[in-house]
Design a protein around this motif. Structure first.
Motif, PDB file in Angstrom:
ATOM      1  N   ARG A 288       0.805  -1.222   0.000  1.00  0.00           N
ATOM      2  CA  ARG A 288       0.000   0.000   0.000  1.00  0.00           C
ATOM      3  C   ARG A 288       0.838   1.272   0.000  1.00  0.00           C
ATOM      4  O   ARG A 288       0.296   2.367  -0.074  1.00  0.00           O
ATOM      5  N   GLN A 292       1.378   2.165  -8.158  1.00  0.00           N
ATOM      6  CA  GLN A 292       1.043   1.083  -9.091  1.00  0.00           C
ATOM      7  C   GLN A 292       2.154   0.920 -10.132  1.00  0.00           C
ATOM      8  O   GLN A 292       2.471  -0.199 -10.546  1.00  0.00           O
ATOM      9  N   ASP A 358       1.071  -9.556  -9.303  1.00  0.00           N
ATOM     10  CA  ASP A 358      -0.249  -8.955  -9.425  1.00  0.00           C
ATOM     11  C   ASP A 358      -1.222  -9.550  -8.396  1.00  0.00           C
ATOM     12  O   ASP A 358      -1.936  -8.834  -7.702  1.00  0.00           O
ATOM     13  N   ARG A 359      -1.178 -10.864  -8.310  1.00  0.00           N
ATOM     14  CA  ARG A 359      -2.072 -11.569  -7.382  1.00  0.00           C
ATOM     15  C   ARG A 359      -1.786 -11.149  -5.938  1.00  0.00           C
ATOM     16  O   ARG A 359      -2.703 -10.806  -5.182  1.00  0.00           O
ATOM     17  N   ARG A 362      -2.594  -7.293  -5.216  1.00  0.00           N
ATOM     18  CA  ARG A 362      -4.045  -7.051  -5.112  1.00  0.00           C
ATOM     19  C   ARG A 362      -4.565  -7.452  -3.741  1.00  0.00           C
ATOM     20  O   ARG A 362      -5.348  -6.739  -3.119  1.00  0.00           O
ATOM     21  N   ARG A 363      -4.108  -8.602  -3.288  1.00  0.00           N
ATOM     22  CA  ARG A 363      -4.575  -9.112  -2.006  1.00  0.00           C
ATOM     23  C   ARG A 363      -4.263  -8.116  -0.882  1.00  0.00           C
ATOM     24  O   ARG A 363      -5.124  -7.804  -0.074  1.00  0.00           O
ATOM     25  N   TYR A 364      -3.024  -7.607  -0.857  1.00  0.00           N
ATOM     26  CA  TYR A 364      -2.667  -6.688   0.220  1.00  0.00           C
ATOM     27  C   TYR A 364      -3.251  -5.294   0.023  1.00  0.00           C
ATOM     28  O   TYR A 364      -3.474  -4.572   0.988  1.00  0.00           O
ATOM     29  N   ARG A 365      -3.476  -4.908  -1.213  1.00  0.00           N
ATOM     30  CA  ARG A 365      -4.020  -3.567  -1.426  1.00  0.00           C
ATOM     31  C   ARG A 365      -5.495  -3.508  -1.103  1.00  0.00           C
ATOM     32  O   ARG A 365      -6.010  -2.450  -0.752  1.00  0.00           O
ATOM     33  N   GLU A 366      -6.159  -4.630  -1.199  1.00  0.00           N
ATOM     34  CA  GLU A 366      -7.602  -4.642  -0.923  1.00  0.00           C
ATOM     35  C   GLU A 366      -7.900  -4.695   0.565  1.00  0.00           C
ATOM     36  O   GLU A 366      -9.019  -4.424   0.979  1.00  0.00           O
ATOM     37  N   ARG A 367      -6.882  -5.043   1.348  1.00  0.00           N
ATOM     38  CA  ARG A 367      -7.160  -5.187   2.787  1.00  0.00           C
ATOM     39  C   ARG A 367      -7.462  -3.861   3.461  1.00  0.00           C
ATOM     40  O   ARG A 367      -6.913  -2.850   3.112  1.00  0.00           O
TER      41      ARG A 367
END
Ligand code: GN1
Ligand code: MG
Length: 367
Positions: A288, A292, A358-359, A362-367
């Motif tokens: 985070r 990007q 990417d996978r 995404r996981r950590y950015r969505e948290r």
């Protein structure tokens, strides 16, 4: 030598008398010793810094002092133990950050962190993950450090600068070895444009310049008994550069299935598990905080730093082995070939590497 080392150790503001001195580690660059002291106080690390490589050791030590003091403050603010989670530089009795001996060599000291563990190799994904966390935390602790640092090795991971050195080395052909390594030279030339294209993103500012460690191998991280990261050491090359460089250099060393100087290039390759594990640890801290644009280049950064390393080893071979310590005659050539095998495997696996990043991101950015 022992006698001289004792005289040198006596120059530093250690808390207790020196009881013994032993050689430590196997760095290519500096000479490192552990100073055992009498009594209950801490031991120390004494280092002769390589003045051929670090042209301004006092400025380098000033960088290290500023950065370690900043990290100490961050650790204290987070309720951690700064004696274990940060380095402490020990000045000379005159208050200088380094001692210059009669031969003009620079010596520096730091407090030894008792009971800390380090590893020569990341053998498991769990350890690679911890390493990624460690470098992520280091970068994070320095994310609000805004004072410019002196470039201890100007252009260290700047491929434009490396290519300028490369062109000069080929033109000199100082050791008369160019003729023997035409194929190896062509491999670098074939990648010149794509590497410069990637580097241009830093030159245009699309990729930000941050505070980076620039030598992120696992042996530069100290761990506690429980296997948690204490701190990152060997801050000689702390500089302002893209965060991507630290990621790429870590992958180059952590995820190699062979040795950096493996004579059997068939053993060398990129381990997808180790790559994913390091990325997981790193992004768990940094996902985070990075842009990007940076996240999108993490996978390529491994190719970039590995290509640069092939270039550097080969260039040193061509120059007659003047930079890296070598154990045998063709050592730098063997290193260059082994790192080239790693680079080729990264190129083959590149799409998967991008998908992995990417996978995870995404996981950590969505948290
Ligand atoms: C050098 O000495 P060591 O292992 O810390 C080099 C790194 C290279 C590495 C290759 C200042 O690091 O950039 O990647 O060897 N450090 C410097 O093993 O040139
Ligand atoms: Mg180093």
């Amino acid at each position: 030598m022992k006698r001289d080392l004792r005289d040198i150790a006596a120059r530093f503001a250690f808390d207790a008398p020196v009881a013994g001195i032993e050689s430590l580690g196997a760095g290519f660059i500096n000479d490192t010793f552990r100073i055992r002291t009498a009594g209950a106080g801490p031991d120390y690390i004494l280092q002769r810094k390589n003045r051929e490589i670090f042209r301004d050791v006092p400025a380098m030590m000033e960088n290290i002092r500023k950065v370690t003091e900043h990290i100490r403050r961050r650790v204290e603010a987070a309720g951690g133990d700064p004696e274990r989670e940060a380095m402490r530089i020990v000045p000379t009795r005159e208050g200088a950050l380094c001692h210059t001996d009669d031969g003009g060599e620079y010596w520096t000291a730091a407090q030894f962190i008792e009971g800390a563990k380090s590893y020569d190799r990341a053998d498991t994904p769990a350890l690679a993950r911890k390493g990624g966390e460690g470098i992520g935390r280091f970068q994070s602790q320095l994310s609000d450090f805004t004072e410019p640092l002196t470039p201890t090795i100007p252009g260290f991971h700047d491929i434009r600068h490396r290519f300028a050195q490369w062109d000069a080395a080929l033109a000199r052909d100082a050791a008369g070895r160019c003729g023997r390594v035409r194929a190896e030279i062509d491999r670098i030339e074939a990648r010149r444009d794509e590497m410069l294209r990637y580097h241009r993103l830093t030159e245009t500012g699309e990729i930000p310049v941050r505070v980076t460690h620039n030598d992120t191998k696992i042996s530069n991280i100290l761990f506690d008994d429980a296997g948690e990261v204490l701190c990152v050491i060997d801050l000689d090359t702390v500089m302002n550069s893209p965060a991507l460089n630290d990621f790429g250099d870590a992958i180059r060393s952590y995820a190699n299935t062979g040795a950096e100087d493996d004579p059997h290039t068939g053993r060398v390759g990129l381990s997808p598990e180790m790559f994913a594990a390091y990325a997981e640890g790193y992004l768990s801290v940094r996902a985070r905080e990075l842009t990007q644009a940076e996240i999108d280049r993490l996978a390529f950064s491994a190719r970039y730093i590995t290509c640069e390393q092939v270039l550097r080893f080969l260039m040193d071979y061509i120059d007659g082995d003047r930079y890296y310590k070598t154990a045998y005659d063709e050592h730098n050539l063997v290193r260059a070939r082994a790192q080239y095998a790693l680079l080729c495997d990264m190129e083959r696996r590149y799409d998967d590497m991008c998908a992995t990043i990417d996978r995870i991101a995404r996981r950590y950015r969505e948290r």
